[in-house]
Design a protein around this motif. Sequence first.
Motif, PDB file in Angstrom:
ATOM      1  N   GLU A   1       0.922  -1.141  -0.218  1.00 30.36           N
ATOM      2  CA  GLU A   1       0.204  -0.047   0.076  1.00 30.36           C
ATOM      3  C   GLU A   1       0.967   1.333   0.009  1.00 30.36           C
ATOM      4  O   GLU A   1       1.980   1.340   0.718  1.00 30.36           O
ATOM      5  N   VAL A   2       0.543   2.314  -0.922  1.00 30.83           N
ATOM      6  CA  VAL A   2       1.403   3.377  -0.866  1.00 30.83           C
ATOM      7  C   VAL A   2       0.548   4.197   0.125  1.00 30.83           C
ATOM      8  O   VAL A   2      -0.368   4.731   0.311  1.00 30.83           O
ATOM      9  N   THR A   3       1.714   4.921   0.930  1.00 29.75           N
ATOM     10  CA  THR A   3       1.560   5.894   2.212  1.00 29.75           C
ATOM     11  C   THR A   3       2.490   7.042   2.303  1.00 29.75           C
ATOM     12  O   THR A   3       2.257   7.609   2.920  1.00 29.75           O
ATOM     13  N   SER A   4       3.432   6.927   1.233  1.00 26.70           N
ATOM     14  CA  SER A   4       4.343   8.031   1.150  1.00 26.70           C
ATOM     15  C   SER A   4       5.244   8.105  -0.068  1.00 26.70           C
ATOM     16  O   SER A   4       4.910   7.140  -0.901  1.00 26.70           O
ATOM     17  N   SER A   5       6.122   9.063  -0.207  1.00 30.70           N
ATOM     18  CA  SER A   5       6.848   9.010  -1.627  1.00 30.70           C
ATOM     19  C   SER A   5       7.749   8.093  -1.815  1.00 30.70           C
ATOM     20  O   SER A   5       8.550   8.049  -3.056  1.00 30.70           O
ATOM     21  N   SER A   6       7.913   7.355  -0.855  1.00 34.10           N
ATOM     22  CA  SER A   6       8.960   6.207  -1.079  1.00 34.10           C
ATOM     23  C   SER A   6       8.570   4.966  -0.168  1.00 34.10           C
ATOM     24  O   SER A   6       8.187   5.249   0.982  1.00 34.10           O
ATOM     25  N   GLU A   7       8.421   3.891  -0.688  1.00 33.64           N
ATOM     26  CA  GLU A   7       8.220   2.671   0.051  1.00 33.64           C
ATOM     27  C   GLU A   7       8.980   1.647   0.119  1.00 33.64           C
ATOM     28  O   GLU A   7       9.758   1.435  -0.926  1.00 33.64           O
ATOM     29  N   THR A   8       9.351   0.785   1.282  1.00 34.24           N
ATOM     30  CA  THR A   8      10.113  -0.109   1.285  1.00 34.24           C
ATOM     31  C   THR A   8       9.472  -1.431   1.610  1.00 34.24           C
ATOM     32  O   THR A   8       8.595  -1.540   2.501  1.00 34.24           O
ATOM     33  N   VAL A   9       9.973  -2.686   1.147  1.00 35.02           N
ATOM     34  CA  VAL A   9       9.558  -3.946   1.758  1.00 35.02           C
ATOM     35  C   VAL A   9      10.512  -4.759   1.693  1.00 35.02           C
ATOM     36  O   VAL A   9      11.511  -4.603   0.885  1.00 35.02           O
ATOM     37  N   VAL A  10      10.690  -5.918   2.721  1.00 33.30           N
ATOM     38  CA  VAL A  10      11.661  -6.837   2.754  1.00 33.30           C
ATOM     39  C   VAL A  10      11.133  -8.012   2.630  1.00 33.30           C
ATOM     40  O   VAL A  10      10.120  -8.372   3.189  1.00 33.30           O
ATOM     41  N   VAL A  11      11.541  -8.608   1.688  1.00 37.26           N
ATOM     42  CA  VAL A  11      11.385 -10.113   1.060  1.00 37.26           C
ATOM     43  C   VAL A  11      12.355 -11.085   1.624  1.00 37.26           C
ATOM     44  O   VAL A  11      13.458 -11.047   1.642  1.00 37.26           O
ATOM     45  N   LYS A  12      11.943 -11.968   2.667  1.00 40.29           N
ATOM     46  CA  LYS A  12      12.759 -12.964   3.391  1.00 40.29           C
ATOM     47  C   LYS A  12      12.627 -14.260   2.593  1.00 40.29           C
ATOM     48  O   LYS A  12      11.813 -14.708   1.989  1.00 40.29           O
ATOM     49  N   ASN A  13      13.722 -14.957   2.916  1.00 39.60           N
ATOM     50  CA  ASN A  13      13.711 -16.486   2.620  1.00 39.60           C
ATOM     51  C   ASN A  13      13.695 -16.643   0.995  1.00 39.60           C
ATOM     52  O   ASN A  13      13.165 -17.299   0.422  1.00 39.60           O
ATOM     53  N   LEU A  14      14.521 -15.879   0.358  1.00 40.50           N
ATOM     54  CA  LEU A  14      14.914 -16.097  -1.168  1.00 40.50           C
ATOM     55  C   LEU A  14      16.114 -16.805  -1.371  1.00 40.50           C
ATOM     56  O   LEU A  14      16.958 -16.575  -0.603  1.00 40.50           O
ATOM     57  N   PRO A  15      16.221 -18.024  -1.955  1.00 43.57           N
ATOM     58  CA  PRO A  15      17.184 -18.764  -2.145  1.00 43.57           C
ATOM     59  C   PRO A  15      18.088 -18.057  -3.025  1.00 43.57           C
ATOM     60  O   PRO A  15      17.750 -17.079  -3.972  1.00 43.57           O
ATOM     61  N   GLU A  16      19.482 -18.407  -2.802  1.00 44.50           N
ATOM     62  CA  GLU A  16      20.582 -17.852  -3.676  1.00 44.50           C
ATOM     63  C   GLU A  16      19.945 -18.138  -5.016  1.00 44.50           C
ATOM     64  O   GLU A  16      19.462 -18.916  -5.574  1.00 44.50           O
ATOM     65  N   GLY A  17      20.494 -17.193  -6.186  1.00 44.13           N
ATOM     66  CA  GLY A  17      20.039 -17.137  -7.419  1.00 44.13           C
ATOM     67  C   GLY A  17      20.009 -15.927  -8.218  1.00 44.13           C
ATOM     68  O   GLY A  17      20.294 -14.872  -7.726  1.00 44.13           O
ATOM     69  N   THR A  18      19.729 -15.891  -9.243  1.00 52.28           N
ATOM     70  CA  THR A  18      19.558 -14.672 -10.188  1.00 52.28           C
ATOM     71  C   THR A  18      18.059 -14.283 -10.388  1.00 52.28           C
ATOM     72  O   THR A  18      17.122 -15.051 -10.784  1.00 52.28           O
ATOM     73  N   TYR A  19      17.627 -12.974 -10.079  1.00 55.35           N
ATOM     74  CA  TYR A  19      16.351 -12.403 -10.171  1.00 55.35           C
ATOM     75  C   TYR A  19      16.270 -11.101 -10.930  1.00 55.35           C
ATOM     76  O   TYR A  19      17.441 -10.511 -11.159  1.00 55.35           O
ATOM     77  N   ALA A  20      15.029 -10.853 -11.282  1.00 56.52           N
ATOM     78  CA  ALA A  20      14.997  -9.621 -12.035  1.00 56.52           C
ATOM     79  C   ALA A  20      13.461  -9.013 -11.393  1.00 56.52           C
ATOM     80  O   ALA A  20      12.574  -9.924 -11.027  1.00 56.52           O
ATOM     81  N   ILE A  21      13.388  -7.869 -11.382  1.00 55.99           N
ATOM     82  CA  ILE A  21      12.407  -7.479 -10.433  1.00 55.99           C
ATOM     83  C   ILE A  21      11.542  -6.300 -11.668  1.00 55.99           C
ATOM     84  O   ILE A  21      11.957  -5.351 -12.194  1.00 55.99           O
ATOM     85  N   SER A  22      10.241  -6.517 -11.700  1.00 52.84           N
ATOM     86  CA  SER A  22       9.326  -5.693 -12.531  1.00 52.84           C
ATOM     87  C   SER A  22       8.435  -5.092 -11.565  1.00 52.84           C
ATOM     88  O   SER A  22       7.763  -5.739 -10.512  1.00 52.84           O
ATOM     89  N   LEU A  23       7.812  -3.730 -11.713  1.00 63.32           N
ATOM     90  CA  LEU A  23       6.751  -3.269 -10.584  1.00 63.32           C
ATOM     91  C   LEU A  23       5.980  -2.063 -11.258  1.00 63.32           C
ATOM     92  O   LEU A  23       6.380  -1.510 -12.379  1.00 63.32           O
TER      93      LEU A  23
END
Length: 166
Positions: free
Chosen positions: A60-82
Amino acid sequence: MTSIFLFIYLLLSSPPTESHSLKITVDNIKSIEGTIEIGIFNKGDNFLEKEQAYKGISVEVTSSSETVVVKNLPEGTYAISLYHDKNGNGAFDRNFLGLPKEPYGFSNNVKPKFSPPNFTDCCFNLTTNHSITISLINWIIRNKKSLSQIIKKIPSQNNTLIWKSA
């Protein structure tokens, strides 16, 4: 009895799967409304395909900058789209030409020009806990400025500019 020892041996001898956390900060949020929809992809063949993300997150957007922490991701190569789902309809809205109507972003802050980026452009390796910042691209605002700069340089036949604002 042999099967119990075999089970214990296999349990103890298998290498542990390391998992890490990924801190994602999204900035350049212009309007405080709606949600940021995040897709974390771990394969290039399904990058940007709907419902194909390894992990999907809605913030949910509540400010001009938002932060989320994603836990328990295995080692690997990732890409993010949002994208910033400003109207909360659960879809990435586009105009009649297929151009984005809502702000969007990619890992590595890739700024596509004429087509969506590919997995290789956006990918990063996750081998330890990692932080990433993605700045939203407000396509309409960015390109209206570019368009107005271009139009100012093109005079009409009688040296006056032809400009109709939307």
